[in-house]
Write an enzyme that holds these catalytic residues in place. Structure first.
Site, mmCIF file in Angstrom:
data_model
loop_
_atom_site.group_PDB
_atom_site.id
_atom_site.type_symbol
_atom_site.label_atom_id
_atom_site.label_comp_id
_atom_site.label_asym_id
_atom_site.label_seq_id
_atom_site.Cartn_x
_atom_site.Cartn_y
_atom_site.Cartn_z
ATOM 1 N N GLY A 120 36.799 65.581 -32.455
ATOM 2 C CA GLY A 120 37.491 66.624 -32.981
ATOM 3 C C GLY A 120 36.713 68.047 -33.226
ATOM 4 O O GLY A 120 37.208 69.013 -32.788
ATOM 5 N N ASP A 166 31.182 55.199 -33.462
ATOM 6 C CA ASP A 166 32.011 54.259 -32.821
ATOM 7 C C ASP A 166 31.460 54.173 -31.324
ATOM 8 O O ASP A 166 32.280 53.295 -30.527
ATOM 9 C CB ASP A 166 33.431 54.862 -33.052
ATOM 10 N N ARG A 362 -4.067 64.626 -44.841
ATOM 11 C CA ARG A 362 -4.406 63.481 -44.459
ATOM 12 C C ARG A 362 -3.838 63.256 -43.049
ATOM 13 O O ARG A 362 -2.563 63.501 -42.437
ATOM 14 C CB ARG A 362 -3.518 62.388 -45.268
#
Length: 576
Positions: A120, A166, A362
């Site tokens: 869509g 899907d 770090r």
């Protein structure tokens, strides 16, 4: 690539603006796509804008459309859903809404739109593009934009990326979010399988897939389900009898567990829905089995060539299925096990980066497996947002290491005060993980501190990913079909005698196709000393890794990319 071509790549987007939005149902991986669009867009010299809340944000404008920076997409890779938001938008379905959206884009000079969503969403984007000229004419007539603005925005380029768990979109083999959804499903199936060993039970699992049975089908293959219902293949009218007979037979053979997978859109041949409750009631009524239903719902979103030669002394047909986490088998783009190892590395890197969220300045140095093959280090570097990934295939020197250190020094001056560096275990005999750690520690004194992790055999452990389960199942089935045919061809006088080149093959994946390739033909494609293919498809992705880490590099946009090296940064440039 010449200097002129390099300059053209870096100025390709100069003076242009790109907007990126996510629309419709969220899918894991959308954030990685947004991050890549932003950083590559900025790399080309373009301005890039976030559109928050999908098409609704495009219609509403204002603060919903904000300019993105390199830093604003940091730490997005490991997040599920979409950080810029998504929403169903009724306004955009009407022309008046699209008129407002066009006005918002024109006023910001945006003529390029990247839409990440489902069917869509992409259909809406295509409608928007086709109407663009007419929308500009209306805006100009109403006096909302000038003739000059209309001229500058006379075109609208739209790129659609399919985000749908899907896997239901044509034109792409795998949509964004599908693999992650499979991960979630398989995790649940594995948990159910474990607890079910204590009881004799039947589990009915309902997975998403209103019109597409991909998730259900691959799940059933991956977990060894007894039965699967999908919309595309309605069962025969007497499916109830077949199902109950199947379940009864497996119980008779000693199985303590039955698994039935139902896609939410499953139907029979007459179009009548087959629900998970229907299946449960059938099993309880006909067989009396203890049966449980689990509706997963939205939880789904969130060998070497030299050995080949030795085998060829044998006059029997054989087929080799590539199975190694290193993904270094000639003749195949992927090996069984590589996806699982890659996911393990990526997860570990995510956790390490998250552990540094409260500790600034770090740098983590991670050693990965792979032998001489840099696949794991490169792909994990892309997926985890690494600043550098050292591999054997792309030689590096002390000057490259120094450039990487300088890059991180500059990075610590920005808001992103952490770094991640990956090193393939055999990338360089002398520049070991310890050497690189010591170099970074020394050069980073007072600016950042360093930590190192050697992942070791944890990359070979754990449950296989859905991709590896599905891939291995298809490879095994195809190999046995091939083997059966070759045995028939080679049967002579009560013996099997196979001595033709095509009777000894590697079954590999080449550009989405499974192909059988004689081992003899693969000799010329193999670097026997280092046990890697001479050509590896993923090397073309190396420049993208560096672009996303904000290095100044050459970018080859031709079909055949070559290995790239970073350039030392000039003083005053601050990478992030």
């Amino acid at each position: 690539m010449t200097h002129e071509e390099h300059h053209a790549a870096r100025t390709l987007g100069k003076g242009k603006a790109i907007a990126v939005l996510t629309s419709g149902g969220d899918a894991q991986g959308m954030n990685a796509a947004v991050r890549a669009v932003v950083r590559v867009g900025i790399f080309t010299g373009a301005r890039v804008f976030f559109v928050h809340e999908g098409y609704q944000g495009l219609v509403d404008g204002g603060e919903h459309i904000r300019e993105a920076t390199w830093e604003s997409v940091s730490m997005m890779l490991q997040l599920g859903g979409t950080v810029i938001g998504s929403a169903r938008c009724k306004d955009f379905r009407e022309r008046e809404g699209r008129l407002r959206a066009a006005h918002n884009l024109v006023k910001r000079g945006i003529t390029n739109l990247c839409v990440i969503g489902g069917d869509g969403s992409l259909t809406g984007a295509d409608t928007f593009r086709s109407e663009w000229s007419g929308l500009l004419n209306d805006l100009q007539k109403e006096g909302k934009i000038t003739a000059e603005e209309a001229k500058k925005s006379s075109y609208l380029n739209i790129v659609g990326l399919v985000g749908s768990i899907d896997n239901d979109f044509c034109g792409t083999d795998m949509t964004i979010g599908t693999d992650s959804a499979l991960h979630r499903i398989i995790e649940i199936v594995d948990a159910i399988t474990t607890t079910a060993q204590s009881h004799q039970r039947t589990f009915v699992l309902e997975v998403m897939g209103r019109h597409c049975g991909y998730l259900a089908l691959v799940t059933s293959l991956s977990c060894g389900a007894d039965w699967v219902f999908i919309p595309e293949c309605p069962p025969d009218d007497d499916w109830e009898e077949h199902l109950c007979r199947r379940l009864s037979e497996t119980r008779t053979r000693g199985s303590r567990l039955n698994i039935i997978i139902v896609a939410e859109g499953a139907i029979d041949k007459h179009g009548k829905p087959i629900t998970s409750e229907d299946v449960k009631n059938l099993v309880v009524k006909r067989l009396g089995y203890d049966t449980r239903v689990t509706v997963l719902g939205h939880v789904q979103r969130g060998g070497t060539p030299s050995a080949f030669d030795r085998i060829l002394e044998l006059c029997i047909p054989f087929v080799i299925i590539p199975a190694t986490v290193s993904n270094n088998v000639p003749g195949s783009d992927f090996s069984v096990g590589a996806d699982t190892a890659l996911n393990t590395i990526c997860t570990t890197c995510d956790r390490i980066k998250q552990s540094a969220a409260g500790t600034k300045r770090r740098v983590f140095i991670i050693e990965t497996m792979g032998g001489y093959c840099g696949y794991l280090a490169t792909m994990a570097g892309l997926a985890a947002g690494a600043d550098a990934a050292y591999i054997f295939e792309e030689p590096f020197t002390i000057r490259d290491l120094q450039a990487n250190v300088e890059h991180l020094v500059q990075k610590m001056k920005t808001t992103v005060k952490r770094g991640l560096v990956l090193r393939n275990e055999k990338c360089n005999e002398n520049y070991t993980t310890d050497f690189i750690f010591n170099l970074y520690s020394e050069e980073g004194k007072g600016i950042f501190d360093s930590r190192k992790n050697v992942l070791g055999h944890m990359q070979q452990g754990g449950s296989p990913t859905p991709f590896d389960r599905n891939f291995a199942t298809k490879m095994g089935a195809k190999a046995m079909n091939w083997m059966t045919g070759k045995i028939k061809e080679s049967y002579r006088n009560g013996r099997i005698f196979a001595n033709t080149p095509d009777s000894g093959c590697v079954l590999g994946m080449r550009k989405r196709a499974l192909v059988f390739q004689p081992v003899t033909e693969l000799k010329d494609q193999t670097d026997f000393e280092h046990r890697i293919p001479k050509e590896q498809w993923w090397l073309k992705l190396r420049p993208i890794l560096k672009i996303l880490a904000k290095y100044e590099i050459e970018l080859d946009t031709s079909e055949h990319a070559h290995l790239e090296h970073i350039n030392r940064k000039r003083s005053g440039e601050a990478p992030v």
